[in-house]
Motif scaffolding. Structure first.
Motif, PDB file in Angstrom:
ATOM      1  N   GLN A  29      73.255   2.144 -33.663  1.00 24.63           N
ATOM      2  CA  GLN A  29      72.101   1.965 -32.769  1.00 24.63           C
ATOM      3  C   GLN A  29      70.922   1.342 -33.519  1.00 24.63           C
ATOM      4  OE1 GLN A  29      73.220   2.242 -29.817  1.00 24.63           O
ATOM      5  NE2 GLN A  29      74.998   3.307 -30.702  1.00 24.63           N
ATOM      6  N   ARG A  30      70.753   1.705 -34.793  1.00 25.51           N
ATOM      7  CA  ARG A  30      69.670   1.116 -35.588  1.00 25.51           C
ATOM      8  C   ARG A  30      69.870  -0.392 -35.740  1.00 25.51           C
ATOM      9  NH1 ARG A  30      70.766   5.656 -39.102  1.00 25.51           N
ATOM     10  NH2 ARG A  30      69.406   7.380 -38.490  1.00 25.51           N
ATOM     11  N   LYS A  31      71.097  -0.788 -35.978  1.00 22.54           N
ATOM     12  CA  LYS A  31      71.393  -2.219 -36.102  1.00 22.54           C
ATOM     13  C   LYS A  31      71.141  -2.935 -34.776  1.00 22.54           C
ATOM     14  CE  LYS A  31      74.831  -1.772 -39.781  1.00 22.54           C
ATOM     15  NZ  LYS A  31      76.273  -1.893 -40.146  1.00 22.54           N
ATOM     16  N   ARG A  32      71.504  -2.278 -33.681  1.00 19.02           N
ATOM     17  CA  ARG A  32      71.306  -2.888 -32.361  1.00 19.02           C
ATOM     18  C   ARG A  32      69.816  -2.997 -32.024  1.00 19.02           C
ATOM     19  NH1 ARG A  32      74.250   0.096 -27.958  1.00 19.02           N
ATOM     20  NH2 ARG A  32      74.334  -1.900 -26.889  1.00 19.02           N
ATOM     21  N   LEU A  48      70.206   6.420 -27.412  1.00 16.03           N
ATOM     22  CA  LEU A  48      69.476   7.386 -28.226  1.00 16.03           C
ATOM     23  C   LEU A  48      68.693   8.382 -27.365  1.00 16.03           C
ATOM     24  CD1 LEU A  48      68.108   4.970 -30.979  1.00 16.03           C
ATOM     25  CD2 LEU A  48      69.868   6.730 -31.284  1.00 16.03           C
ATOM     26  N   THR A  49      68.399   7.987 -26.129  1.00 16.39           N
ATOM     27  CA  THR A  49      67.630   8.850 -25.234  1.00 16.39           C
ATOM     28  C   THR A  49      68.477   9.974 -24.664  1.00 16.39           C
ATOM     29  OG1 THR A  49      66.242   6.973 -24.593  1.00 16.39           O
ATOM     30  CG2 THR A  49      66.199   8.902 -23.149  1.00 16.39           C
ATOM     31  N   PHE A  50      69.706   9.644 -24.279  1.00 12.74           N
ATOM     32  CA  PHE A  50      70.502  10.598 -23.506  1.00 12.74           C
ATOM     33  C   PHE A  50      71.519  11.367 -24.336  1.00 12.74           C
ATOM     34  CE2 PHE A  50      68.958   7.541 -20.345  1.00 12.74           C
ATOM     35  CZ  PHE A  50      68.305   8.417 -19.505  1.00 12.74           C
ATOM     36  N   ILE A  51      71.302  11.456 -25.633  1.00 10.03           N
ATOM     37  CA  ILE A  51      72.133  12.339 -26.450  1.00 10.03           C
ATOM     38  C   ILE A  51      71.346  13.620 -26.708  1.00 10.03           C
ATOM     39  CG2 ILE A  51      73.444  10.501 -27.571  1.00 10.03           C
ATOM     40  CD1 ILE A  51      71.542  10.798 -29.974  1.00 10.03           C
ATOM     41  N   TYR A  57      65.019  10.010 -32.564  1.00 16.03           N
ATOM     42  CA  TYR A  57      63.633   9.994 -32.086  1.00 16.03           C
ATOM     43  C   TYR A  57      62.791   8.974 -32.848  1.00 16.03           C
ATOM     44  CZ  TYR A  57      60.714  12.627 -28.879  1.00 16.03           C
ATOM     45  OH  TYR A  57      59.974  13.003 -27.788  1.00 16.03           O
ATOM     46  N   ARG A  58      62.879   8.998 -34.162  1.00 12.62           N
ATOM     47  CA  ARG A  58      62.048   8.101 -34.957  1.00 12.62           C
ATOM     48  C   ARG A  58      62.491   6.641 -34.814  1.00 12.62           C
ATOM     49  NH1 ARG A  58      58.261  10.617 -37.525  1.00 12.62           N
ATOM     50  NH2 ARG A  58      58.476  12.824 -38.034  1.00 12.62           N
ATOM     51  N   ASP A  59      63.743   6.429 -34.478  1.00 19.22           N
ATOM     52  CA  ASP A  59      64.201   5.067 -34.210  1.00 19.22           C
ATOM     53  C   ASP A  59      63.546   4.522 -32.941  1.00 19.22           C
ATOM     54  OD1 ASP A  59      66.043   4.838 -36.416  1.00 19.22           O
ATOM     55  OD2 ASP A  59      67.357   6.215 -35.350  1.00 19.22           O
ATOM     56  N   ALA A  87      61.666   6.117 -22.716  1.00 17.20           N
ATOM     57  CA  ALA A  87      62.574   7.012 -23.444  1.00 17.20           C
ATOM     58  C   ALA A  87      61.826   8.191 -24.041  1.00 17.20           C
ATOM     59  CB  ALA A  87      63.297   6.228 -24.538  1.00 17.20           C
ATOM     60  N   LEU A  88      60.664   7.934 -24.620  1.00 21.86           N
ATOM     61  CA  LEU A  88      59.884   9.003 -25.246  1.00 21.86           C
ATOM     62  C   LEU A  88      59.407  10.017 -24.215  1.00 21.86           C
ATOM     63  CD1 LEU A  88      57.869   6.793 -27.742  1.00 21.86           C
ATOM     64  CD2 LEU A  88      59.680   8.433 -28.320  1.00 21.86           C
ATOM     65  N   ALA A  89      59.113   9.544 -23.005  1.00 19.79           N
ATOM     66  CA  ALA A  89      58.732  10.463 -21.930  1.00 19.79           C
ATOM     67  C   ALA A  89      59.899  11.372 -21.573  1.00 19.79           C
ATOM     68  CB  ALA A  89      58.272   9.679 -20.704  1.00 19.79           C
ATOM     69  N   LYS A  90      61.101  10.812 -21.542  1.00 24.64           N
ATOM     70  CA  LYS A  90      62.292  11.604 -21.210  1.00 24.64           C
ATOM     71  C   LYS A  90      62.609  12.607 -22.319  1.00 24.64           C
ATOM     72  CE  LYS A  90      64.750   8.389 -18.123  1.00 24.64           C
ATOM     73  NZ  LYS A  90      63.909   7.197 -18.147  1.00 24.64           N
ATOM     74  N   LYS A  91      62.437  12.192 -23.565  1.00 27.23           N
ATOM     75  CA  LYS A  91      62.739  13.093 -24.676  1.00 27.23           C
ATOM     76  C   LYS A  91      61.771  14.277 -24.711  1.00 27.23           C
ATOM     77  CE  LYS A  91      65.575  12.044 -27.588  1.00 27.23           C
ATOM     78  NZ  LYS A  91      67.019  12.417 -27.639  1.00 27.23           N
ATOM     79  N   GLY A  92      60.505  14.019 -24.381  1.00 30.79           N
ATOM     80  CA  GLY A  92      59.554  15.110 -24.156  1.00 30.79           C
ATOM     81  C   GLY A  92      58.990  15.802 -25.374  1.00 30.79           C
TER      82      GLY A  92
END
Length: 294
Positions: A29-32, A48-51, A57-59, A87-92
């Motif tokens: 995912q970092r490469k992508r 990265l959001t839905f795992i 998070y930092r990515d 994504a950050l809103a979903k991660k919370g």
């Protein structure tokens, strides 16, 4: 005993294999995220959001900040910041708040005042398509920095409140750009704090742009949840000339979450001709009349 040792070795091998696969997933995912393809980056952010793990998070935060040494890079595209903020809103997690504030303040500083100079046609799709301040219906390739900044504000509203985030949202309610003001109102609703009602009421009294006005009304109605004059003002917006204003009015009635709003949507649905707005109205109407446990 030997059999137990074999089982233990198999278990440890499986754990090791899982860890390697886990690490490989994040590295992929970092490469992508470094790709020049917006859709590739978006998909990496989604993964990265839905795992369940927060390791990505930092990515996502890095995707939001972009690469300042290469300003023309696709990694700095507004769409990347838009999807990272979502994504950050979903991660919370409140760890995102300082980066969201920093990025919003940096990007919004150059956003100018913008009021639509002409009535849009449905065929336009986006108001003044080539403007950097087009806040209306859009596709992935049409996301402007204004839209991205709006999403950052909504993310701040959905995360735990801090003194800095509260100040950022409050200041944004008086921003020169009407879409930023409307997004600040959305953020106040997302925070679910009735203390914002007085600030919203003050903003409503000064607001002249219909889109921002319905956003502020929508936030007030969602926080008050009362069939009062604000509710009546929202129902009148269902017949506004601008389709995006009608869409916002529909969402406002859903936020009210009272069945008395359903007949107003039923009437609006009968005359609605914009497919996006019609879809929104039908969804909101179904929600209002559905049976839900208290």
């Amino acid at each position: 005993m030997k059999f137990q040792h074999v089982l233990l070795l198999v278990f440890l091998w499986n754990v090791s294999l899982f860890s390697e696969q886990d690490e490989a997933f994040f590295e992929t995912q970092r490469k992508r995220l470094s790709s020049s393809d917006i859709f590739e980056i978006r998909d990496a952010i989604d993964r990265l959001t839905f795992i369940k793990s927060n390791r990505g998070y930092r990515d996502i935060l890095s995707a939001l900040e972009g690469t300042p040494n290469f300003p023309t890079s696709e990694n700095n595209a507004p769409a990347v910041k838009f999807y990272a903020a979502k994504a950050l809103a979903k991660k919370g997690d409140k760890i995102a708040i300082p980066v969201l504030i920093k990025t919003f303040q940096k990007e919004s500083a150059s956003i100018i005042e913008y009021n639509p100079p002409k009535v849009r046609k449905i065929s336009d799709g986006v108001a003044d398509r080539h403007s950097t301040s087009s806040p209306y219906f859009y596709g992935d390739g049409e996301i402007s920095i204004v839209l991205a900044c709006g999403e950052m504000l909504r993310a701040l509203g959905s995360l735990p409140t801090t003194e800095s985030s509260e100040q950022t949202i409050k200041q944004a309610l008086s921003h020169p750009n009407f879409y930023i003001r409307s997004s600040a109102a959305d953020a106040m609703y997302e925070s679910d704090r009735k203390v914002w009602i007085s600030s919203l009421a003050d903003g409503l009294g000064k607001e002249q742009v219909p889109y921002a006005k319905i956003s502020i009304l929508s936030a007030i109605v969602g926080l008050e949840r009362l069939p009062n004059q604000n509710f009546k003002a929202v129902t009148e917006m269902l017949s506004h000339d601008d389709p995006e204003v009608r869409k916002k009015a529909s969402q406002a009635l859903r936020r009210l979450d009272l069945r008395i709003a359903a007949p107003y949507l039923e009437k609006a649905i009968l005359v609605e001709n914009h497919p996006n707005v019609l879809s929104q109205m039908k969804e909101d109407h179904s929600y209002l009349i559905s049976f839900r446990y208290p």
